[in-house]
Each structure stands twice: as structure tokens, then as C-alpha cells.
Design a protein around this motif. Structure first.
Motif, PDB file in Angstrom:
ATOM      1  N   THR A 159       0.774  -1.231   0.004  1.00 33.02           N
ATOM      2  CA  THR A 159       0.115  -0.004   0.313  1.00 33.02           C
ATOM      3  C   THR A 159       0.811   1.104  -0.190  1.00 33.02           C
ATOM      4  O   THR A 159       2.042   1.124   0.163  1.00 33.02           O
ATOM      5  CB  THR A 159      -0.834  -0.063   1.172  1.00 33.02           C
ATOM      6  OG1 THR A 159       0.050   0.045   2.374  1.00 33.02           O
ATOM      7  CG2 THR A 159      -1.915  -1.063   1.358  1.00 33.02           C
ATOM      8  N   HIS A 212       2.644  -0.830   3.870  1.00 36.75           N
ATOM      9  CA  HIS A 212       2.005  -2.042   4.625  1.00 36.75           C
ATOM     10  C   HIS A 212       2.082  -2.993   3.334  1.00 36.75           C
ATOM     11  O   HIS A 212       1.533  -2.872   2.309  1.00 36.75           O
ATOM     12  CB  HIS A 212       0.443  -1.916   4.778  1.00 36.75           C
ATOM     13  CG  HIS A 212      -0.091  -3.222   5.462  1.00 36.75           C
ATOM     14  ND1 HIS A 212       0.173  -3.596   6.680  1.00 36.75           N
ATOM     15  CD2 HIS A 212      -0.750  -4.149   4.641  1.00 36.75           C
ATOM     16  CE1 HIS A 212      -0.376  -4.875   6.653  1.00 36.75           C
ATOM     17  NE2 HIS A 212      -0.687  -5.259   5.479  1.00 36.75           N
ATOM     18  N   HIS A 259       5.347  -2.095   7.556  1.00 32.87           N
ATOM     19  CA  HIS A 259       4.428  -3.120   8.423  1.00 32.87           C
ATOM     20  C   HIS A 259       4.486  -4.339   7.240  1.00 32.87           C
ATOM     21  O   HIS A 259       4.139  -4.066   5.958  1.00 32.87           O
ATOM     22  CB  HIS A 259       3.050  -2.817   8.792  1.00 32.87           C
ATOM     23  CG  HIS A 259       2.458  -4.117   9.574  1.00 32.87           C
ATOM     24  ND1 HIS A 259       2.965  -4.607  10.637  1.00 32.87           N
ATOM     25  CD2 HIS A 259       1.530  -4.684   8.952  1.00 32.87           C
ATOM     26  CE1 HIS A 259       2.310  -5.693  10.908  1.00 32.87           C
ATOM     27  NE2 HIS A 259       1.166  -5.666   9.844  1.00 32.87           N
ATOM     28  N   GLU A 269       3.214  -8.326   6.516  1.00 35.83           N
ATOM     29  CA  GLU A 269       2.013  -9.362   6.865  1.00 35.83           C
ATOM     30  C   GLU A 269       2.610 -10.519   5.853  1.00 35.83           C
ATOM     31  O   GLU A 269       2.459 -10.148   4.520  1.00 35.83           O
ATOM     32  CB  GLU A 269       0.751  -8.858   7.015  1.00 35.83           C
ATOM     33  CG  GLU A 269      -0.337  -9.803   7.047  1.00 35.83           C
ATOM     34  CD  GLU A 269      -1.519  -9.085   7.042  1.00 35.83           C
ATOM     35  OE1 GLU A 269      -2.646  -9.868   6.872  1.00 35.83           O
ATOM     36  OE2 GLU A 269      -1.558  -7.762   6.821  1.00 35.83           O
TER      37      GLU A 269
END
Length: 156
Positions: free
Chosen positions: A91, A95, A129, A131
Motif C-alpha cells: 500500500t 504496508h 509493516h 504481513e
């Protein structure tokens, strides 16, 4: 029911040639000048700007390079070329989400590999971040490997 059918024909001495169409008859007195090179406009265009998180962007490509540095311990090929990475989404706010699988659910690195991927992707400059989503559907198969990986493993 045996009727004889006849085709009538006519003998003709000559056929008059129809008149030729002329550009002036088309309605416009002078046709529009033809553009000399139809590629001029295309060649002058500048590429659209790519945001860092989309394919071709600097952060996205850096994430892919980080994934190519992680190798499967049993197979001498990186996890990206092995076809274990199903998707990478980055993003604008940094992210990064990586969707991946493993060769089998019983893979010896099933517990450690997603953590390593998260750590390596999180270390990429521009990623705030990371994930990792581990999925089993669709299941991995050797057809998901890149041609380079197949060549390395002697499958081509």
C-alpha cells in the motif's frame, strides 16, 4: 417428375464499363492532410508514473528482490522462483502483504518460513509493516516454478 430445367442465357456483344469513383466526388473538396508518421504521438508520450507500491515501483521491486534471497532448505531455489509466492501487495503507506504457500503442509519449515518472509520483507526500505498470509489453496505444484527454477532442477 422428370422435368427438364433450362437456364436462359443472353448473348451480349459488349458491356459498358461503369464510371470510376473519384475522391472529389466524396464530398470534401480537399482531403485532410495525412499525418506523415502515425507513431509520432506515441513515441513522444512519457511513461505514466508508477507509485512505489505497485508492480514496477521501487518498493514493490525491492520486496520481490528480498523474496528472491530466501531459499527453500530442501531445494536449491529461492521461494519466488519456486512459485511459493502467490501475491505481493504494497500500500501507499508502506504496508506489505505477501500471500504464499509451501510445497506441502508437512514442510519442515512450515513454522519458520512465514516468519522469515515477514522479517525480510519488513526490512525493505519503504515497508513499515509486513504481513504474511499462508494459504494452502490452490495447492503448490511444480508447474508454478519459473523456467529458471526448472532449469536449475533439471526439469527442462
Amino acid at each position: 417428375m422428370n422435368e427438364e430445367r433450362r437456364i436462359l442465357s443472353e448473348d451480349v456483344e459488349a458491356v459498358q464499363t461503369p464510371p470510376r469513383a473519384r475522391v472529389a466526388d466524396a464530398g470534401e473538396a480537399t482531403p485532410a492532410p495525412r499525418q506523415r508518421d502515425y507513431l509520432d504521438g506515441f513515441l513522444q508520450q512519457q511513461p505514466a508514473s508508477v507509485t512505489p507500491g505497485e508492480p514496477g515501483g521501487s518498493v514493490y521491486e525491492a520486496v520481490i528482490e528480498a523474496l528472491k534471497e530466501i531459499y527453500d532448505p530442501e531445494i536449491p531455489v529461492n521461494i519466488y522462483d519456486l512459485g511459493l509466492i502467490y501475491g505481493v501487495d504494497v500500500t501507499e503507506d508502506g504496508h506489505a502483504a505477501v500471500t504464499m504457500t509451501l510445497t506441502t503442509p508437512h514442510c519442515p519449515v512450515a513454522e519458520s518460513m512465514p516468519g522469515e518472509v515477514e522479517m525480510r520483507v519488513g526490512a525493505v526500505p519503504g515497508v513499515g509493516h509486513a504481513e504474511v498470509n499462508l494459504v494452502w489453496d490452490p495447492p503448490w505444484d511444480p508447474q508454478k516454478m519459473s523456467d529458471e527454477a526448472k532449469l536449475e532442477l533439471g526439469m527442462l
